[in-house]
Write a protein that holds these residues in place. Structure first.
Motif, PDB file in Angstrom:
ATOM      1  N   ILE A  38       0.840  -1.186   0.000  1.00 36.10           N
ATOM      2  CA  ILE A  38       0.000   0.000   0.000  1.00 36.10           C
ATOM      3  C   ILE A  38       0.879   1.241   0.000  1.00 36.10           C
ATOM      4  O   ILE A  38       2.075   1.172   0.271  1.00 36.10           O
ATOM      5  N   GLY A  39       0.272   2.374  -0.312  1.00 33.64           N
ATOM      6  CA  GLY A  39       1.007   3.634  -0.328  1.00 33.64           C
ATOM      7  C   GLY A  39       0.343   4.627  -1.251  1.00 33.64           C
ATOM      8  O   GLY A  39      -0.520   4.276  -2.053  1.00 33.64           O
ATOM      9  N   GLN A  40       0.741   5.878  -1.111  1.00 33.68           N
ATOM     10  CA  GLN A  40       0.166   6.945  -1.917  1.00 33.68           C
ATOM     11  C   GLN A  40       0.470   6.745  -3.401  1.00 33.68           C
ATOM     12  O   GLN A  40       1.402   6.035  -3.776  1.00 33.68           O
ATOM     13  N   SER A  41      -0.305   7.404  -4.239  1.00 37.42           N
ATOM     14  CA  SER A  41      -0.008   7.421  -5.670  1.00 37.42           C
ATOM     15  C   SER A  41       1.353   8.075  -5.886  1.00 37.42           C
ATOM     16  O   SER A  41       1.692   9.064  -5.229  1.00 37.42           O
ATOM     17  N   GLY A  42       2.125   7.517  -6.795  1.00 42.59           N
ATOM     18  CA  GLY A  42       3.428   8.093  -7.108  1.00 42.59           C
ATOM     19  C   GLY A  42       4.542   7.693  -6.169  1.00 42.59           C
ATOM     20  O   GLY A  42       5.648   8.241  -6.248  1.00 42.59           O
ATOM     21  N   THR A  43       4.278   6.726  -5.279  1.00 45.93           N
ATOM     22  CA  THR A  43       5.327   6.315  -4.339  1.00 45.93           C
ATOM     23  C   THR A  43       6.232   5.230  -4.906  1.00 45.93           C
ATOM     24  O   THR A  43       7.198   4.838  -4.251  1.00 45.93           O
ATOM     25  N   GLY A  44       5.914   4.710  -6.089  1.00 47.64           N
ATOM     26  CA  GLY A  44       6.812   3.749  -6.716  1.00 47.64           C
ATOM     27  C   GLY A  44       6.335   2.316  -6.691  1.00 47.64           C
ATOM     28  O   GLY A  44       7.100   1.399  -7.026  1.00 47.64           O
ATOM     29  N   LYS A  45       5.069   2.083  -6.347  1.00 47.40           N
ATOM     30  CA  LYS A  45       4.565   0.702  -6.281  1.00 47.40           C
ATOM     31  C   LYS A  45       4.616   0.026  -7.654  1.00 47.40           C
ATOM     32  O   LYS A  45       5.093  -1.104  -7.776  1.00 47.40           O
ATOM     33  N   SER A  46       4.133   0.717  -8.676  1.00 45.55           N
ATOM     34  CA  SER A  46       4.149   0.143 -10.024  1.00 45.55           C
ATOM     35  C   SER A  46       5.577   0.015 -10.556  1.00 45.55           C
ATOM     36  O   SER A  46       5.897  -0.954 -11.265  1.00 45.55           O
ATOM     37  N   VAL A  47       6.435   0.960 -10.223  1.00 47.34           N
ATOM     38  CA  VAL A  47       7.842   0.897 -10.641  1.00 47.34           C
ATOM     39  C   VAL A  47       8.508  -0.338 -10.038  1.00 47.34           C
ATOM     40  O   VAL A  47       9.281  -1.034 -10.709  1.00 47.34           O
ATOM     41  N   LEU A  48       8.177  -0.643  -8.791  1.00 45.70           N
ATOM     42  CA  LEU A  48       8.754  -1.816  -8.139  1.00 45.70           C
ATOM     43  C   LEU A  48       8.351  -3.100  -8.865  1.00 45.70           C
ATOM     44  O   LEU A  48       9.189  -3.981  -9.114  1.00 45.70           O
ATOM     45  N   ILE A  49       7.075  -3.207  -9.228  1.00 44.47           N
ATOM     46  CA  ILE A  49       6.623  -4.396  -9.955  1.00 44.47           C
ATOM     47  C   ILE A  49       7.332  -4.506 -11.306  1.00 44.47           C
ATOM     48  O   ILE A  49       7.751  -5.598 -11.718  1.00 44.47           O
ATOM     49  N   LYS A  50       7.490  -3.372 -11.996  1.00 44.43           N
ATOM     50  CA  LYS A  50       8.175  -3.395 -13.283  1.00 44.43           C
ATOM     51  C   LYS A  50       9.637  -3.820 -13.126  1.00 44.43           C
ATOM     52  O   LYS A  50      10.192  -4.496 -14.004  1.00 44.43           O
ATOM     53  N   CYS A  51      10.248  -3.447 -12.020  1.00 45.26           N
ATOM     54  CA  CYS A  51      11.623  -3.887 -11.764  1.00 45.26           C
ATOM     55  C   CYS A  51      11.665  -5.393 -11.508  1.00 45.26           C
ATOM     56  O   CYS A  51      12.569  -6.094 -11.988  1.00 45.26           O
ATOM     57  N   ILE A  52      10.691  -5.910 -10.767  1.00 44.38           N
ATOM     58  CA  ILE A  52      10.645  -7.345 -10.490  1.00 44.38           C
ATOM     59  C   ILE A  52      10.475  -8.128 -11.786  1.00 44.38           C
ATOM     60  O   ILE A  52      11.088  -9.185 -11.983  1.00 44.38           O
ATOM     61  N   LEU A  53       9.647  -7.601 -12.689  1.00 40.78           N
ATOM     62  CA  LEU A  53       9.382  -8.275 -13.959  1.00 40.78           C
ATOM     63  C   LEU A  53      10.503  -8.072 -14.985  1.00 40.78           C
ATOM     64  O   LEU A  53      10.460  -8.641 -16.073  1.00 40.78           O
ATOM     65  N   GLY A  54      11.485  -7.248 -14.643  1.00 39.65           N
ATOM     66  CA  GLY A  54      12.580  -7.000 -15.567  1.00 39.65           C
ATOM     67  C   GLY A  54      12.244  -6.000 -16.655  1.00 39.65           C
ATOM     68  O   GLY A  54      13.005  -5.846 -17.616  1.00 39.65           O
ATOM     69  N   LEU A  55      11.115  -5.306 -16.509  1.00 38.73           N
ATOM     70  CA  LEU A  55      10.730  -4.299 -17.499  1.00 38.73           C
ATOM     71  C   LEU A  55      11.472  -2.989 -17.275  1.00 38.73           C
ATOM     72  O   LEU A  55      11.616  -2.195 -18.198  1.00 38.73           O
ATOM     73  N   LEU A  56      11.924  -2.771 -16.052  1.00 34.18           N
ATOM     74  CA  LEU A  56      12.803  -1.652 -15.723  1.00 34.18           C
ATOM     75  C   LEU A  56      14.029  -2.210 -15.008  1.00 34.18           C
ATOM     76  O   LEU A  56      13.930  -3.209 -14.290  1.00 34.18           O
ATOM     77  N   THR A  57      15.165  -1.572 -15.207  1.00 38.28           N
ATOM     78  CA  THR A  57      16.399  -2.008 -14.547  1.00 38.28           C
ATOM     79  C   THR A  57      16.693  -1.098 -13.364  1.00 38.28           C
ATOM     80  O   THR A  57      16.840   0.117 -13.533  1.00 38.28           O
ATOM     81  N   PRO A  58      16.760  -1.640 -12.164  1.00 40.24           N
ATOM     82  CA  PRO A  58      17.091  -0.799 -10.998  1.00 40.24           C
ATOM     83  C   PRO A  58      18.484  -0.197 -11.132  1.00 40.24           C
ATOM     84  O   PRO A  58      19.360  -0.752 -11.804  1.00 40.24           O
ATOM     85  N   ASP A  59      18.681   0.939 -10.472  1.00 47.99           N
ATOM     86  CA  ASP A  59      20.002   1.559 -10.455  1.00 47.99           C
ATOM     87  C   ASP A  59      20.937   0.832  -9.496  1.00 47.99           C
ATOM     88  O   ASP A  59      22.161   0.896  -9.638  1.00 47.99           O
ATOM     89  N   ALA A  60      20.355   0.171  -8.503  1.00 44.44           N
ATOM     90  CA  ALA A  60      21.142  -0.580  -7.527  1.00 44.44           C
ATOM     91  C   ALA A  60      20.236  -1.615  -6.873  1.00 44.44           C
ATOM     92  O   ALA A  60      19.009  -1.519  -6.945  1.00 44.44           O
TER      93      ALA A  60
END
Length: 252
Positions: A38-60
């Motif tokens: 849970i968390g506010q809009s824009g806190t990075g929840k969707s970004v985290l899922i995309k990183c898990i799926l390999g759709l985005l590459t984390p910086d670290a």
């Protein structure tokens, strides 16, 4: 003996220019567990899922699925990992040009028109699992209500029998009764199929019902994680303010 982590996230960071979205996220999801973020809009929840799926590459940081590192994996390795996963998108994301049976089996056929009789049977089986009948197999998504479209999308997500399911705001746009139907379906899929589930949601009723544990993401970090029964008794002022929907509190 505790279950091993199906998804292990450690110190994951991601920024877009000067906008730091994830700032050292660490979180484990156990095999067969349902966890809600849970968390506010824009806190990075969707970004985290995309990183898990390999759709985005984390910086670290590190993300492992069944012990295999996702970050830096080759495209072939990432595709093999993704085959273990299914996704229920916020808007359903059905293909308007395809009949329901082809939507449900899209992940199995990659959109190709093959084995239609077999695929129709598979579609009917999975529609039944989410409480829909074979009478809608040849309809287009536009002929269905929003709640029915969500259930078709859920049938599509489980048709390949994934080991992990991701849910992006699964009850958004649904009235409370239809939302509860979706929650019940998610619970039954986790229990009956042994699926590991990761859900991002603003719906506190949904989080309390479908999740074994709930984590809150705030300013790029997990600030609290605990059993669902402690969601309204967390002792964390940020969590308390968010789940109770209060204007006053540490979150501005």
């Amino acid at each position: 003996m505790s279950k091993p982590a199906k998804i292990a996230i450690k110190d994951v960071a991601k920024a877009f220019g000067e906008n730091v979205v994830l700032d050292g996220v660490s979180l484990d999801v156990k095999t067969g567990e349902s966890l809600a973020i849970i968390g506010q809009s824009g806190t990075g929840k969707s970004v985290l899922i995309k990183c898990i799926l390999g759709l985005l590459t984390p910086d670290a940081g590190s993300i492992r699925i069944d012990g295999q590192e996702v970050v830096g994996a080759s495209e072939r390795e990432q595709e093999r990992i993704r085959r273990k996963t299914g996704m229920l998108f916020q808007g359903g994301a059905l293909f308007d040009s395809l009949p329901i049976w082809r939507n449900v089996t899209f992940g199995l056929t990659r959109g190709a028109y093959k084995n239609p009789a077999k695929m129709r049977d598979i579609a009917a089986e999975n529609l039944e699992r989410v409480g829909l009948g074979a009478d809608i197999l040849d309809l287009r998504p536009s002929a269905l209500s929003g709640g029915m479209q969500k259930r078709v999308a859920l049938a599509r997500a489980v048709a390949p029998r994934p080991e992990i399911l991701f849910f992006d705001e699964p009850t958004t746009g649904l009235d409370p009764i239809r939302a509860d139907v979706i929650n019940d379906l998610i619970m039954s899929l986790v229990d009956d199929l042994g699926i590991t589930a990761l859900t991002i949601t603003h719906d506190m009723a949904s989080a309390r019902k479908i999740a074994h544990r709930v984590a809150m993401l705030y300013r790029g970090r997990i600030i609290w994680c605990g059993p669902r029964d402690r969601l309204y008794d967390s002792g964390n002022p940020y969590v308390d303010q968010f789940v109770q929907g209060q204007a006053e509190g540490p979150i501005r």
